[in-house]
Design a protein around this motif. Structure first.
Motif, PDB file in Angstrom:
ATOM      1  N   LEU A   1       0.838  -1.200   0.000  1.00 57.79           N
ATOM      2  CA  LEU A   1       0.000   0.000   0.000  1.00 57.79           C
ATOM      3  C   LEU A   1       0.876   1.254   0.000  1.00 57.79           C
ATOM      4  N   GLN A   2       1.907   1.252   0.815  1.00 58.34           N
ATOM      5  CA  GLN A   2       2.829   2.390   0.855  1.00 58.34           C
ATOM      6  C   GLN A   2       3.534   2.573  -0.485  1.00 58.34           C
ATOM      7  N   SER A   3       3.988   1.485  -1.076  1.00 59.95           N
ATOM      8  CA  SER A   3       4.646   1.564  -2.381  1.00 59.95           C
ATOM      9  C   SER A   3       3.698   2.110  -3.440  1.00 59.95           C
ATOM     10  N   ALA A   4       2.445   1.675  -3.381  1.00 55.14           N
ATOM     11  CA  ALA A   4       1.462   2.124  -4.359  1.00 55.14           C
ATOM     12  C   ALA A   4       1.259   3.627  -4.283  1.00 55.14           C
ATOM     13  N   TYR A   5       1.068   4.147  -3.071  1.00 52.58           N
ATOM     14  CA  TYR A   5       0.794   5.577  -2.954  1.00 52.58           C
ATOM     15  C   TYR A   5       2.034   6.418  -3.213  1.00 52.58           C
ATOM     16  N   TRP A   6       3.212   5.864  -2.921  1.00 56.48           N
ATOM     17  CA  TRP A   6       4.422   6.602  -3.280  1.00 56.48           C
ATOM     18  C   TRP A   6       4.519   6.741  -4.801  1.00 56.48           C
ATOM     19  N   ALA A   7       4.217   5.665  -5.526  1.00 61.97           N
ATOM     20  CA  ALA A   7       4.241   5.718  -6.990  1.00 61.97           C
ATOM     21  C   ALA A   7       3.182   6.680  -7.529  1.00 61.97           C
TER      22      ALA A   7
ATOM     23  N   ARG B   1       1.867  12.231  -9.611  1.00 61.31           N
ATOM     24  CA  ARG B   1       1.007  13.380  -9.298  1.00 61.31           C
ATOM     25  C   ARG B   1      -0.486  13.047  -9.351  1.00 61.31           C
ATOM     26  N   ILE B   2      -0.811  11.804  -9.065  1.00 64.56           N
ATOM     27  CA  ILE B   2      -2.218  11.427  -8.933  1.00 64.56           C
ATOM     28  C   ILE B   2      -2.708  11.751  -7.527  1.00 64.56           C
ATOM     29  N   VAL B   3      -1.826  11.621  -6.551  1.00 66.60           N
ATOM     30  CA  VAL B   3      -2.085  12.099  -5.193  1.00 66.60           C
ATOM     31  C   VAL B   3      -1.007  13.119  -4.844  1.00 66.60           C
TER      32      VAL B   3
ATOM     33  N   LYS C   1       1.854  11.803   5.117  1.00 64.26           N
ATOM     34  CA  LYS C   1       1.617  11.988   6.552  1.00 64.26           C
ATOM     35  C   LYS C   1       0.884  10.804   7.151  1.00 64.26           C
ATOM     36  N   HIS C   2       0.085  10.113   6.339  1.00 63.63           N
ATOM     37  CA  HIS C   2      -0.752   9.028   6.849  1.00 63.63           C
ATOM     38  C   HIS C   2      -0.168   7.650   6.570  1.00 63.63           C
ATOM     39  N   LEU C   3       0.624   7.529   5.523  1.00 61.94           N
ATOM     40  CA  LEU C   3       1.053   6.217   5.074  1.00 61.94           C
ATOM     41  C   LEU C   3       2.544   5.952   5.163  1.00 61.94           C
ATOM     42  N   MET C   4       3.349   7.008   5.151  1.00 59.98           N
ATOM     43  CA  MET C   4       4.784   6.815   5.075  1.00 59.98           C
ATOM     44  C   MET C   4       5.418   6.929   6.463  1.00 59.98           C
ATOM     45  N   PRO C   5       6.294   6.009   6.825  1.00 58.98           N
ATOM     46  CA  PRO C   5       6.957   6.101   8.125  1.00 58.98           C
ATOM     47  C   PRO C   5       7.946   7.259   8.158  1.00 58.98           C
ATOM     48  N   GLY C   6       8.197   7.756   9.372  1.00 60.96           N
ATOM     49  CA  GLY C   6       9.206   8.804   9.529  1.00 60.96           C
ATOM     50  C   GLY C   6       8.616  10.189   9.529  1.00 60.96           C
TER      51      GLY C   6
END
Length: 205
Positions: free
Chosen positions: A181-187, A192-194, A200-205
């Motif tokens: 899921l994290q990889s998907a939203y990073w891509a 620039r789709i998101v 802030k919600h999905l990525m650690p750190g």
């Protein structure tokens, strides 16, 4: 990666789920010709809704006919077969609860459709399928401004195909649901789709 209109399994009416690609609006899918019975793990069930089902603003602006779906057996989509699903009348396995995440940086009429398009390749990688059932609820829709709905749906129409292709390229069967899921939203962020708000919600750190 083929999109289909699952409503055609349950009705002959010219109607489609919100999120179906615009270029497929007049397509007739041979769903029964390609169907068969098999055992599989269904990760998400989408039940349909009678009277005022979940359709796009173009349908409501140009036709807006009510629909009573036929009673029929459930249908499960094979891998690489995609159909939009929404957040209404939907059941999900506990193991896949991370896929309930609704992206916060897209429009209201795109967010649950985007969630569903992201979820399907991740489910395939984890050995799960998407299933649909006949209508088990009746929807009485609140009043909407249809032009505002249409405006909110434009990114959904323009980027739906891209979403599935992008996500399918970056997921890995060796990764967990959350990692994919994290990889998907990073891509999707890179494309620039998101926007960066998703970090802030999905990525650690």
């Amino acid at each position: 990666m083929g999109f289909i209109n699952i409503y055609q399994w349950y009705t002959a009416q010219n109607i489609r789920p919100r999120g179906l690609l615009l270029e497929l609006l007049k397509t007739s899918f041979d769903l029964r010709e390609n169907s068969g019975e098999l055992t599989c793990n269904v990760g998400i069930w989408q039940g349909l809704a009678d009277d005022d089902p979940d359709v796009d603003a173009i349908y409501r602006l140009t036709s807006d006919q009510e629909c009573i779906f036929n009673s029929d057996k459930p249908v499960v989509l094979s891998e690489n077969t995609v159909c939009p699903f929404n957040s209404q009348n939907t059941a999900i396995r506990k193991e896949l609860f991370a896929l309930l995440y609704l992206p916060t940086s897209v429009t209201f009429r795109f967010t649950d459709i985007l969630r569903g398009l992201v979820a399907q390749p991740i489910m395939w990688a984890a050995g799960y399928k998407l299933g649909f059932t006949e209508a088990t609820v009746v929807q009485e829709r609140n009043p909407h401004n249809l032009l505002k709905d249409f405006e909110s749906e434009i990114p959904m129409f323009l980027r739906g195909q891209d979403v599935v292709s992008i996500v399918n390229e970056v997921i890995d069967k060796k990764n967990s649901i959350v990692e994919n899921l994290q990889s998907a939203y990073w891509a999707l962020l890179v494309e620039r789709i998101v926007s960066s708000d998703e970090k802030k919600h999905l990525m650690p750190g």
